[in-house]
Design a protein around this motif. Sequence first.
Motif, PDB file in Angstrom:
ATOM      1  N   GLY A 186       0.835  -1.210   0.000  1.00 16.60           N
ATOM      2  CA  GLY A 186       0.000   0.000   0.000  1.00 16.60           C
ATOM      3  C   GLY A 186       0.861   1.247   0.000  1.00 16.60           C
ATOM      4  N   MET A 187       0.350   2.290  -0.646  1.00 20.67           N
ATOM      5  CA  MET A 187       1.122   3.528  -0.764  1.00 20.67           C
ATOM      6  C   MET A 187       0.157   4.706  -0.683  1.00 20.67           C
ATOM      7  N   SER A 188       0.623   5.849  -0.209  1.00 23.16           N
ATOM      8  CA  SER A 188      -0.228   7.050  -0.292  1.00 23.16           C
ATOM      9  C   SER A 188       0.627   8.293  -0.369  1.00 23.16           C
ATOM     10  N   GLN A 189      -0.005   9.391  -0.746  1.00 20.87           N
ATOM     11  CA  GLN A 189       0.667  10.690  -0.750  1.00 20.87           C
ATOM     12  C   GLN A 189       0.476  11.345   0.608  1.00 20.87           C
ATOM     13  N   TYR A 190       1.200  12.456   0.811  1.00 22.75           N
ATOM     14  CA  TYR A 190       1.110  13.165   2.094  1.00 22.75           C
ATOM     15  C   TYR A 190      -0.344  13.525   2.423  1.00 22.75           C
ATOM     16  N   SER A 191      -1.102  13.949   1.395  1.00 23.62           N
ATOM     17  CA  SER A 191      -2.483  14.409   1.620  1.00 23.62           C
ATOM     18  C   SER A 191      -3.436  13.264   1.968  1.00 23.62           C
ATOM     19  N   ARG A 192      -3.089  12.084   1.674  1.00 25.73           N
ATOM     20  CA  ARG A 192      -3.953  10.913   1.884  1.00 25.73           C
ATOM     21  C   ARG A 192      -5.370  11.152   1.376  1.00 25.73           C
ATOM     22  N   ASN A 193      -5.476  11.742   0.186  1.00 27.18           N
ATOM     23  CA  ASN A 193      -6.823  12.083  -0.290  1.00 27.18           C
ATOM     24  C   ASN A 193      -7.276  11.258  -1.487  1.00 27.18           C
ATOM     25  N   GLU A 194      -6.690  10.056  -1.662  1.00 30.99           N
ATOM     26  CA  GLU A 194      -7.223   9.156  -2.697  1.00 30.99           C
ATOM     27  C   GLU A 194      -8.564   8.614  -2.211  1.00 30.99           C
ATOM     28  N   ARG A 195      -9.305   8.024  -3.157  1.00 24.25           N
ATOM     29  CA  ARG A 195     -10.680   7.626  -2.880  1.00 24.25           C
ATOM     30  C   ARG A 195     -10.790   6.450  -1.883  1.00 24.25           C
ATOM     31  N   ASN A 196      -9.798   5.545  -1.885  1.00 23.39           N
ATOM     32  CA  ASN A 196      -9.944   4.316  -1.102  1.00 23.39           C
ATOM     33  C   ASN A 196      -8.980   4.217   0.073  1.00 23.39           C
ATOM     34  N   ALA A 197      -9.453   3.495   1.104  1.00 25.71           N
ATOM     35  CA  ALA A 197      -8.580   3.057   2.192  1.00 25.71           C
ATOM     36  C   ALA A 197      -8.131   1.647   1.841  1.00 25.71           C
ATOM     37  N   ASN A 198      -6.871   1.305   2.097  1.00 28.49           N
ATOM     38  CA  ASN A 198      -6.509  -0.105   1.920  1.00 28.49           C
ATOM     39  C   ASN A 198      -5.656  -0.581   3.069  1.00 28.49           C
ATOM     40  N   SER A 199      -5.707  -1.878   3.283  1.00 25.73           N
ATOM     41  CA  SER A 199      -4.966  -2.449   4.398  1.00 25.73           C
ATOM     42  C   SER A 199      -4.570  -3.871   4.032  1.00 25.73           C
ATOM     43  N   ALA A 200      -3.446  -4.311   4.565  1.00 23.51           N
ATOM     44  CA  ALA A 200      -3.109  -5.730   4.434  1.00 23.51           C
ATOM     45  C   ALA A 200      -3.900  -6.496   5.486  1.00 23.51           C
ATOM     46  N   ILE A 201      -4.422  -7.662   5.097  1.00 24.35           N
ATOM     47  CA  ILE A 201      -5.025  -8.591   6.060  1.00 24.35           C
ATOM     48  C   ILE A 201      -4.159  -9.840   5.983  1.00 24.35           C
ATOM     49  N   VAL A 202      -3.445 -10.113   7.070  1.00 22.09           N
ATOM     50  CA  VAL A 202      -2.412 -11.144   6.983  1.00 22.09           C
ATOM     51  C   VAL A 202      -2.568 -12.191   8.083  1.00 22.09           C
ATOM     52  N   VAL A 203      -1.957 -13.332   7.827  1.00 19.94           N
ATOM     53  CA  VAL A 203      -1.953 -14.406   8.825  1.00 19.94           C
ATOM     54  C   VAL A 203      -0.493 -14.793   9.079  1.00 19.94           C
ATOM     55  N   GLY A 204      -0.186 -15.066  10.335  1.00 16.41           N
ATOM     56  CA  GLY A 204       1.185 -15.435  10.680  1.00 16.41           C
ATOM     57  C   GLY A 204       1.524 -16.835  10.182  1.00 16.41           C
ATOM     58  N   VAL A 205       2.728 -16.990   9.608  1.00 15.60           N
ATOM     59  CA  VAL A 205       3.222 -18.324   9.230  1.00 15.60           C
ATOM     60  C   VAL A 205       4.589 -18.518   9.897  1.00 15.60           C
ATOM     61  N   THR A 206       4.942 -19.785  10.114  1.00 20.92           N
ATOM     62  CA  THR A 206       6.195 -20.083  10.819  1.00 20.92           C
ATOM     63  C   THR A 206       7.013 -21.054   9.967  1.00 20.92           C
ATOM     64  N   PRO A 207       8.276 -21.286  10.333  1.00 27.03           N
ATOM     65  CA  PRO A 207       9.086 -22.230   9.558  1.00 27.03           C
ATOM     66  C   PRO A 207       8.412 -23.606   9.401  1.00 27.03           C
ATOM     67  N   ALA A 208       7.495 -23.981  10.311  1.00 29.35           N
ATOM     68  CA  ALA A 208       6.809 -25.269  10.166  1.00 29.35           C
ATOM     69  C   ALA A 208       5.926 -25.295   8.917  1.00 29.35           C
ATOM     70  N   ASP A 209       5.531 -24.117   8.409  1.00 28.74           N
ATOM     71  CA  ASP A 209       4.708 -24.041   7.196  1.00 28.74           C
ATOM     72  C   ASP A 209       5.543 -24.095   5.922  1.00 28.74           C
ATOM     73  N   PHE A 210       6.849 -23.930   6.024  1.00 28.44           N
ATOM     74  CA  PHE A 210       7.682 -23.779   4.830  1.00 28.44           C
ATOM     75  C   PHE A 210       8.085 -25.152   4.288  1.00 28.44           C
ATOM     76  N   PRO A 211       8.326 -25.246   2.951  1.00 30.35           N
ATOM     77  CA  PRO A 211       8.722 -26.545   2.395  1.00 30.35           C
ATOM     78  C   PRO A 211      10.199 -26.828   2.687  1.00 30.35           C
ATOM     79  N   GLY A 212      10.499 -27.904   3.371  1.00 27.58           N
ATOM     80  CA  GLY A 212      11.895 -28.298   3.606  1.00 27.58           C
ATOM     81  C   GLY A 212      12.523 -27.586   4.793  1.00 27.58           C
ATOM     82  N   ASN A 213      13.799 -27.917   5.042  1.00 30.63           N
ATOM     83  CA  ASN A 213      14.467 -27.412   6.240  1.00 30.63           C
ATOM     84  C   ASN A 213      15.553 -26.380   5.955  1.00 30.63           C
ATOM     85  N   ASP A 214      15.730 -26.048   4.682  1.00 26.44           N
ATOM     86  CA  ASP A 214      16.777 -25.078   4.364  1.00 26.44           C
ATOM     87  C   ASP A 214      16.477 -23.762   5.093  1.00 26.44           C
ATOM     88  N   VAL A 215      17.529 -23.059   5.459  1.00 25.83           N
ATOM     89  CA  VAL A 215      17.336 -21.805   6.188  1.00 25.83           C
ATOM     90  C   VAL A 215      16.553 -20.782   5.353  1.00 25.83           C
TER      91      VAL A 215
END
Length: 412
Positions: free
Chosen positions: A354-383
Amino acid sequence: MLRLLEVRLPLDHDENALRAAIARALRVPPSAIRSYTIARRGYDARKPDRIMLVYALDVATRDDARLLARHRHDTRIIASPDTRYLPPVHASRPMHPRPVVVGLGPAGLFAGLLLAQMGLCPIILERGKPVRERTRDTFALWRRKALNPESNVQFGEGGAGTFSDGKLHSQISDPHHYGRKVLEEFVRAGAPPEILTISKPHIGTFRLVGVVERMRATIEELGGEVHFESRVIDIDRTGGAMRGLTLADGRSLETRHVILAIGHSARDTFVMLRDRGVFMEPKPFSIGLRIEHPQPLIDRARFGRHAGHPLLGAADYKLAHHTTGGRSVYSFCMCPGGTVVAAASEPGRVVTNGMSQYSRNERNANSAIVVGVTPADFPGNDVLAGVAFQRHWEERAFALGGGTYEAPAQRL
Ligand SMILES: Cc1cc2nc3c(=O)[nH]c(=O)nc-3n(C[C@H](O)[C@H](O)[C@H](O)COP(=O)(O)OP(=O)(O)OC[C@H]3O[C@@H](n4cnc5c(N)ncnc54)[C@H](O)[C@@H]3O)c2cc1C
């Protein structure tokens, strides 16, 4: 000086109300107050009908010591903190060989600035281009879907933060007031002075460009050097000590001290560091989508009849949900009055931000909606298995968006 915390006044209070509130809090006549300045101003909008401004104020009185003693049990009245930043050293002559900073994002910019202010004449190596050239390349991605893998939203002067909302607040506790030093340097480089006082300061993309350029000029005036299009591809640690760096164009540089400020996206450099035996650990992160609403909807939900008030600006929000499965889903990097942008640096993969200008006067609000993931979710054991995990989802997003760097989108 005294600092008064939690001074609460209605949104449309008049000019004299602050002095009167200080006198009430300190239990002194207004004439006992010599001067005051606003250290911070935020708001409490939990009750949209009764939005309150909340101030922290630095106050000089006729007898600060006596008042501090009198109010010693009141946690809202304390001695004003000393927020000056004192550099740990000032070198009498430059270091030989010179210290090197790799990367000119926020971390590299401040590392370079502080080294320069300490008289250590750093060399800064940045793989991307100066900020104005980089801006052209970034717009080429957004408008013509042409990605330059070395000059984009992630890479180039200013780092990933340049095309952003320019939010300058964090939830990290800051007992040494280092954040104040950051804000003061931004103001010195042309950021609006209000960022020193408002509780959630932000600069916005276009203003950041000039700020970043002026900070680079300061580093150079102090004896630092900045080299663009200078990608570090190898490090020499013969004998277990730092000896030097190799650049993609074949140059090599002798140095004993390197600050790697390479950010989150330099996946090729992570691989090189892993292969050279640099200690690394996988870490949890979060992944998700961006959600948009009309900004007036968010303003009305948060501010009721005060929506649009100039002291409140465009409203933000923050949401969190803890699932029974143990994961947390939360909003992150909410951009009031902004836009969702493609933030890719690798061909054939899509990431958004997401990005905005100083005025923050674009038409829409946006936000990330995220979920936490951990190394247990990743494929394999490589760092670097987390990078493989990211690439998998970025490739899927690229394909679903039509293979044009457009993000796949749907109604919710
Ligand atoms: C669109 C967008 C919006 C954002 N909005 C906000 C916000 O509002 N507020 C906020 O706090 N954060 C925001 N962020 C996150 C923020 O940008 C990052 O947290 C921040 O940039 C990290 O700083 P950094 O200096 O560690 O790394 P980066 O900013 O990633 O900088 C690293 C630099 O190193 C360079 N580099 C990498 N590898 C090499 C190499 N091998 N040789 C030479 N140079 C190299 C890169 O080109 C880059 O310029 C946003 C990010 C994006 C993409």
